[in-house]
Scaffold this motif. Structure first.
Motif, PDB file in Angstrom:
ATOM      1  N   ALA A 142       1.295  -1.371  -0.192  1.00 44.08           N
ATOM      2  CA  ALA A 142      -0.029  -0.114   0.778  1.00 44.08           C
ATOM      3  C   ALA A 142       0.905   1.753  -0.434  1.00 44.08           C
ATOM      4  O   ALA A 142       0.486   1.987   0.966  1.00 44.08           O
ATOM      5  CB  ALA A 142      -0.718   0.304   1.171  1.00 44.08           C
ATOM      6  N   SER A 143       2.397   1.462  -1.143  1.00 44.16           N
ATOM      7  CA  SER A 143       2.584   2.712  -0.661  1.00 44.16           C
ATOM      8  C   SER A 143       2.127   4.166  -0.983  1.00 44.16           C
ATOM      9  O   SER A 143       2.431   4.708  -1.028  1.00 44.16           O
ATOM     10  CB  SER A 143       4.231   2.362  -2.285  1.00 44.16           C
ATOM     11  OG  SER A 143       3.302   2.331  -3.059  1.00 44.16           O
ATOM     12  N   SER A 144       0.652   3.998  -1.312  1.00 42.76           N
ATOM     13  CA  SER A 144       0.195   4.901  -2.066  1.00 42.76           C
ATOM     14  C   SER A 144      -1.196   5.966  -0.964  1.00 42.76           C
ATOM     15  O   SER A 144      -1.511   6.678  -0.661  1.00 42.76           O
ATOM     16  CB  SER A 144      -0.497   5.140  -2.923  1.00 42.76           C
ATOM     17  OG  SER A 144      -1.970   4.218  -3.139  1.00 42.76           O
ATOM     18  N   SER A 145      -0.919   4.675   0.214  1.00 45.18           N
ATOM     19  CA  SER A 145      -1.361   4.995   1.300  1.00 45.18           C
ATOM     20  C   SER A 145      -1.013   6.094   2.322  1.00 45.18           C
ATOM     21  O   SER A 145       0.458   6.857   1.910  1.00 45.18           O
ATOM     22  CB  SER A 145      -1.478   3.999   2.301  1.00 45.18           C
ATOM     23  OG  SER A 145      -0.677   3.280   2.856  1.00 45.18           O
ATOM     24  N   GLU A 146      -0.854   6.427   3.245  1.00 46.27           N
ATOM     25  CA  GLU A 146      -0.812   7.030   4.248  1.00 46.27           C
ATOM     26  C   GLU A 146       0.627   6.565   5.654  1.00 46.27           C
ATOM     27  O   GLU A 146       0.407   5.280   5.384  1.00 46.27           O
ATOM     28  CB  GLU A 146      -1.535   7.837   5.380  1.00 46.27           C
ATOM     29  CG  GLU A 146      -0.881   8.543   6.429  1.00 46.27           C
ATOM     30  CD  GLU A 146      -0.353  10.279   6.946  1.00 46.27           C
ATOM     31  OE1 GLU A 146       0.610  10.639   7.285  1.00 46.27           O
ATOM     32  OE2 GLU A 146      -1.481  10.015   5.453  1.00 46.27           O
ATOM     33  N   PRO A 147       1.404   7.546   5.102  1.00 42.92           N
ATOM     34  CA  PRO A 147       2.531   5.802   5.568  1.00 42.92           C
ATOM     35  C   PRO A 147       2.765   5.884   7.205  1.00 42.92           C
ATOM     36  O   PRO A 147       2.163   6.714   7.822  1.00 42.92           O
ATOM     37  CB  PRO A 147       3.963   7.534   5.315  1.00 42.92           C
ATOM     38  CG  PRO A 147       3.238   8.554   4.437  1.00 42.92           C
ATOM     39  CD  PRO A 147       1.722   8.600   4.538  1.00 42.92           C
ATOM     40  N   LEU A 148       3.262   4.971   7.347  1.00 42.72           N
ATOM     41  CA  LEU A 148       3.834   4.548   8.326  1.00 42.72           C
ATOM     42  C   LEU A 148       4.481   5.533   8.991  1.00 42.72           C
ATOM     43  O   LEU A 148       5.427   5.834   9.045  1.00 42.72           O
ATOM     44  CB  LEU A 148       3.996   3.151   8.955  1.00 42.72           C
ATOM     45  CG  LEU A 148       3.568   1.824   8.349  1.00 42.72           C
ATOM     46  CD1 LEU A 148       3.975   0.195   8.334  1.00 42.72           C
ATOM     47  CD2 LEU A 148       2.591   1.551  10.066  1.00 42.72           C
ATOM     48  N   PRO A 149       3.655   6.123   9.975  1.00 45.38           N
ATOM     49  CA  PRO A 149       5.247   6.215  11.254  1.00 45.38           C
ATOM     50  C   PRO A 149       6.394   5.936  11.347  1.00 45.38           C
ATOM     51  O   PRO A 149       7.159   6.546  12.126  1.00 45.38           O
ATOM     52  CB  PRO A 149       4.576   6.563  12.820  1.00 45.38           C
ATOM     53  CG  PRO A 149       3.038   6.349  12.801  1.00 45.38           C
ATOM     54  CD  PRO A 149       2.553   5.414  11.704  1.00 45.38           C
ATOM     55  N   VAL A 150       6.363   4.556  12.213  1.00 47.94           N
ATOM     56  CA  VAL A 150       7.721   3.644  12.483  1.00 47.94           C
ATOM     57  C   VAL A 150       7.622   1.997  11.528  1.00 47.94           C
ATOM     58  O   VAL A 150       6.884   1.347  11.609  1.00 47.94           O
ATOM     59  CB  VAL A 150       8.248   3.668  13.644  1.00 47.94           C
ATOM     60  CG1 VAL A 150       9.449   2.857  14.303  1.00 47.94           C
ATOM     61  CG2 VAL A 150       7.614   4.850  14.931  1.00 47.94           C
ATOM     62  N   VAL A 151       8.754   1.943  10.583  1.00 43.40           N
ATOM     63  CA  VAL A 151       9.121   0.531  10.550  1.00 43.40           C
ATOM     64  C   VAL A 151      10.668   0.433  11.539  1.00 43.40           C
ATOM     65  O   VAL A 151      11.551   0.573  11.582  1.00 43.40           O
ATOM     66  CB  VAL A 151       9.170   0.484   8.576  1.00 43.40           C
ATOM     67  CG1 VAL A 151       9.995  -1.097   8.387  1.00 43.40           C
ATOM     68  CG2 VAL A 151       7.760   0.611   8.721  1.00 43.40           C
ATOM     69  N   ILE A 152      10.236  -0.857  11.340  1.00 41.66           N
ATOM     70  CA  ILE A 152      11.713  -1.138  12.540  1.00 41.66           C
ATOM     71  C   ILE A 152      11.600  -2.876  12.323  1.00 41.66           C
ATOM     72  O   ILE A 152      11.216  -3.415  11.811  1.00 41.66           O
ATOM     73  CB  ILE A 152      10.966  -1.806  14.037  1.00 41.66           C
ATOM     74  CG1 ILE A 152      10.373  -0.877  14.569  1.00 41.66           C
ATOM     75  CG2 ILE A 152      12.346  -2.021  14.438  1.00 41.66           C
ATOM     76  CD1 ILE A 152      10.374  -1.306  16.214  1.00 41.66           C
ATOM     77  N   ILE A 153      12.972  -2.964  11.265  1.00 37.03           N
ATOM     78  CA  ILE A 153      13.753  -3.882  10.733  1.00 37.03           C
ATOM     79  C   ILE A 153      14.737  -4.237  11.339  1.00 37.03           C
ATOM     80  O   ILE A 153      15.791  -4.332  11.980  1.00 37.03           O
ATOM     81  CB  ILE A 153      14.595  -3.421   9.823  1.00 37.03           C
ATOM     82  CG1 ILE A 153      13.895  -2.532   8.504  1.00 37.03           C
ATOM     83  CG2 ILE A 153      15.057  -4.654   8.412  1.00 37.03           C
ATOM     84  CD1 ILE A 153      14.426  -1.780   7.555  1.00 37.03           C
ATOM     85  N   GLY A 154      14.265  -5.666  11.830  1.00 39.57           N
ATOM     86  CA  GLY A 154      14.784  -6.745  13.050  1.00 39.57           C
ATOM     87  C   GLY A 154      13.614  -6.628  14.303  1.00 39.57           C
ATOM     88  O   GLY A 154      13.436  -6.063  14.654  1.00 39.57           O
ATOM     89  N   ASN A 155      13.844  -8.169  14.218  1.00 38.98           N
ATOM     90  CA  ASN A 155      12.153  -8.215  15.683  1.00 38.98           C
ATOM     91  C   ASN A 155      13.297  -9.363  16.556  1.00 38.98           C
ATOM     92  O   ASN A 155      12.812 -10.431  17.359  1.00 38.98           O
ATOM     93  CB  ASN A 155      11.562  -9.424  15.191  1.00 38.98           C
ATOM     94  CG  ASN A 155      11.826 -10.251  14.415  1.00 38.98           C
ATOM     95  OD1 ASN A 155      13.854 -10.896  14.444  1.00 38.98           O
ATOM     96  ND2 ASN A 155      11.000 -11.400  13.953  1.00 38.98           N
ATOM     97  N   GLY A 156      14.117  -9.220  16.864  1.00 37.07           N
ATOM     98  CA  GLY A 156      15.467  -9.191  18.076  1.00 37.07           C
ATOM     99  C   GLY A 156      15.108  -8.853  18.915  1.00 37.07           C
ATOM    100  O   GLY A 156      13.878  -8.094  19.128  1.00 37.07           O
ATOM    101  N   VAL A 167       6.917  -4.553  13.183  1.00 38.90           N
ATOM    102  CA  VAL A 167       8.598  -4.483  12.922  1.00 38.90           C
ATOM    103  C   VAL A 167       8.770  -6.404  11.500  1.00 38.90           C
ATOM    104  O   VAL A 167       8.152  -6.579  12.119  1.00 38.90           O
ATOM    105  CB  VAL A 167       8.848  -5.200  14.801  1.00 38.90           C
ATOM    106  CG1 VAL A 167       9.781  -5.792  14.864  1.00 38.90           C
ATOM    107  CG2 VAL A 167       8.062  -4.584  15.423  1.00 38.90           C
ATOM    108  N   LEU A 168       9.802  -5.871  10.830  1.00 40.29           N
ATOM    109  CA  LEU A 168       9.945  -6.809   9.917  1.00 40.29           C
ATOM    110  C   LEU A 168      10.855  -7.436  10.293  1.00 40.29           C
ATOM    111  O   LEU A 168      12.571  -7.240  10.836  1.00 40.29           O
ATOM    112  CB  LEU A 168      10.372  -5.832   8.951  1.00 40.29           C
ATOM    113  CG  LEU A 168       8.987  -4.892   8.604  1.00 40.29           C
ATOM    114  CD1 LEU A 168       9.976  -4.319   7.274  1.00 40.29           C
ATOM    115  CD2 LEU A 168       7.510  -6.048   8.407  1.00 40.29           C
ATOM    116  N   GLY A 169      11.048  -9.107  10.744  1.00 42.32           N
ATOM    117  CA  GLY A 169      12.124  -9.972  11.222  1.00 42.32           C
ATOM    118  C   GLY A 169      12.274 -10.971  10.024  1.00 42.32           C
ATOM    119  O   GLY A 169      11.120 -11.779   9.576  1.00 42.32           O
ATOM    120  N   ARG A 170      13.255 -11.615   9.646  1.00 47.06           N
ATOM    121  CA  ARG A 170      13.488 -12.623   8.737  1.00 47.06           C
ATOM    122  C   ARG A 170      12.989 -14.429   9.750  1.00 47.06           C
ATOM    123  O   ARG A 170      12.702 -14.878   9.176  1.00 47.06           O
ATOM    124  CB  ARG A 170      14.803 -13.211   8.833  1.00 47.06           C
ATOM    125  CG  ARG A 170      16.012 -11.823   7.494  1.00 47.06           C
ATOM    126  CD  ARG A 170      17.484 -11.929   7.711  1.00 47.06           C
ATOM    127  NE  ARG A 170      17.619 -11.260   7.138  1.00 47.06           N
ATOM    128  CZ  ARG A 170      18.189 -11.491   5.029  1.00 47.06           C
ATOM    129  NH1 ARG A 170      17.244 -12.502   4.976  1.00 47.06           N
ATOM    130  NH2 ARG A 170      18.861 -10.453   4.719  1.00 47.06           N
TER     131      ARG A 170
END
Length: 478
Positions: A11-25, A121-124
């Motif tokens: 949803a790249s056209s939607s309102e931006p997310l305030p925060v994206v966290i890369i890593g779920n440790g 929170v995005l994690g592998r």
């Protein structure tokens, strides 16, 4: 994990997310907890054992720690970490732990949903990150209680699970389970996306939306894919106002830089040794396992091989008297198994009769090449070459953060942009009280990427980021 995150993917056209966290440790989990509206307050009538900090805490009664001046509160604190905010949060959570005391945390937690900041929170892996990749029976370096996250002590969680600490320490398997359970028990699951691989983060500044609009915040485009239950890959593209790097440093193992390194019997994690033992590739009657490295991961591999009577050649470039050798920094009483490995490394070398059957230590030896017929060629301290037959190679010489998804692989974000990014020697250059990159507004780094290498101290970075983001939210127009 909850499916609510699917509304944001693509949803790249939607309102931006305030925060994206890369890593779920641990860093990412702790920050998610704070951004979900959980705020720390000092308990009424509590007395902190640090008199100066106690006086400062009484100056703003009833005000959440995230809303106070972290620079002022942390001034004058000392401890086992360079980060002032990490020392502050540690002092509030574990007031006198470095002195062997057991004073309870001076904090109480309040869930204020109206203060939550939407985030992903995005994690592998599953929540817990790299802890799920560590051999489960390995005992943690830190004491079990130091592995915990806010408002759920490890010892309390293990008691409910009818598990026990071993010499005040937990197993890696228990800790991985604890982190995954923490996300569920604290109601954070809807913020987490497991199986997510970020392939690119791009940044730029949007145009103001119209007359009278506030100054635009920097926007980040986060692209990647999620591996679904049927193993298909679903691409995603997210727009965010802030990005937090919490990926740790275990993604890219350090290379030996020698001929033969790419041969199939060369590995870089302990799980490969476990798999080889189960497959019968290594056994008490096989050629030795070559373990390269003088850190704790190498020591864990030695302990594992010794437990199963697998012969070992242990090679490392440092001398035994090198003050930088990690074993010279560990208390013997608290870490008896590592002290035993250190003793073996010192007392046994290839030039002396072996007091430890099946173990050979090769200090100050440089591995020159590996041959297809499983021959390892070394140069000894005198410059002579030695050749050993081996069954398997474990190159456990550290790792580097993999920030290949950033422009320039994040090189220009380091404290010294002319040197490789390193958690210990050259971390990302951040403001010590917000953990925001000094080079890129809206980009934050926590945990090892910012120089905080122990779970006990990564929580301070999460506190600094949460405080900064809450202040940004407060400045937004209605």
């Amino acid at each position: 994990m909850s499916n609510g995150w699917k509304d944001h993917l693509g949803a790249s056209s939607s309102e931006p997310l305030p925060v994206v966290i890369i890593g779920n440790g641990p860093s990412g989990i702790c920050l998610s907890y704070l951004l979900s509206g959980y705020n720390p307050y000092v308990k009424p009538d509590v007395i902190h054992p640090h008199p100066v900090l106690q006086r400062k805490l009484t100056e703003a009664p009833g005000v959440s720690i995230v809303d106070q001046d972290l620079d002022y509160l942390s001034e004058g604190l000392e401890g086992r970490c360079q980060s002032p905010v990490a020392l502050l949060f540690d002092a509030l959570l574990c007031p006198d732990t470095d002195f062997g005391g057991n004073v309870e945390s001076v904090l109480t937690w309040k869930h204020q949903k109206e203060r939550a900041i939407p985030h992903l929170v995005l994690g592998r892996n599953l929540p817990g990150g790299a802890w799920h990749s560590i051999e489960g029976s390995m005992v943690t370096l830190s004491q079990g209680d130091w592995m915990g996250l806010p408002d759920l002590q490890v010892k309390d969680w293990m008691c409910r699970k009818r598990r026990g600490l071993r010499n005040s320490r937990a197993t890696a398997g228990d800790i991985a389970h604890y982190y995954r359970d923490y996300v569920i028990k604290k109601g954070l699951s809807h913020n987490f996306v497991s199986g997510a691989v970020v392939t690119a983060v791009e940044w730029g500044t949007p145009e103001p939306s119209g007359p009278g609009a506030r100054d635009p915040s920097p926007l980040f485009q986060v692209n990647g894919f999620v591996t679904t239950a049927d193993q298909s890959q679903q691409p995603f593209s997210l727009c965010a106002r802030n990005v937090v790097l919490a990926t740790g440093t275990s993604d890219s193992p350090a290379r030996l830089g020698i001929p033969g390194e790419a041969l199939p019997f060369v590995h870089r994690d302990l799980l490969a040794l476990e798999a080889a033992r189960r497959a019968g590739t290594v056994s008490p009657s096989s050629d030795p396992v070559l373990i390269v490295g003088a850190g704790l991961s190498a020591a864990d591999a030695v302990l594992y091989a010794r437990h199963y009577n697998i012969p070992v050649i242990h090679a490392f470039r440092r001398s035994m008297d090198d003050p930088g050798l990690v074993f010279n920094q560990l208390p013997k009483m608290l870490y008896p198994e590592y002290h035993k490995v250190h003793q073996m490394m010192r007392e046994q070398s290839i030039l002396s009769p072996s007091p430890y059957e099946g173990y050979r230590s090769l200090p100050e030896h440089q591995l020159l090449l590996l041959r297809e017929d499983r021959q390892a060629v070394f140069r000894d301290p005198q410059g002579l070459q030695k050749v050993f037959g081996i069954a398997l190679v474990l190159a456990l010489i550290g790792s580097h953060p993999d920030l290949s998804f950033l422009p320039g692989a994040g090189a220009d974000l380091a404290t010294d942009p002319n040197q490789p990014l390193s958690a210990k020697r050259n971390p990302i250059d951040v403001d010590p009280f917000t953990y925001q990159s000094v080079h890129r507004e809206g980009l934050y780094a926590v945990g090892p990427l910012a120089g905080d290498n122990f779970v006990r101290f990564v929580q301070g970075g999460a506190l600094a980021v949460a405080s900064s983001l809450l202040r940004k939210e407060a400045r937004k127009p209605p």
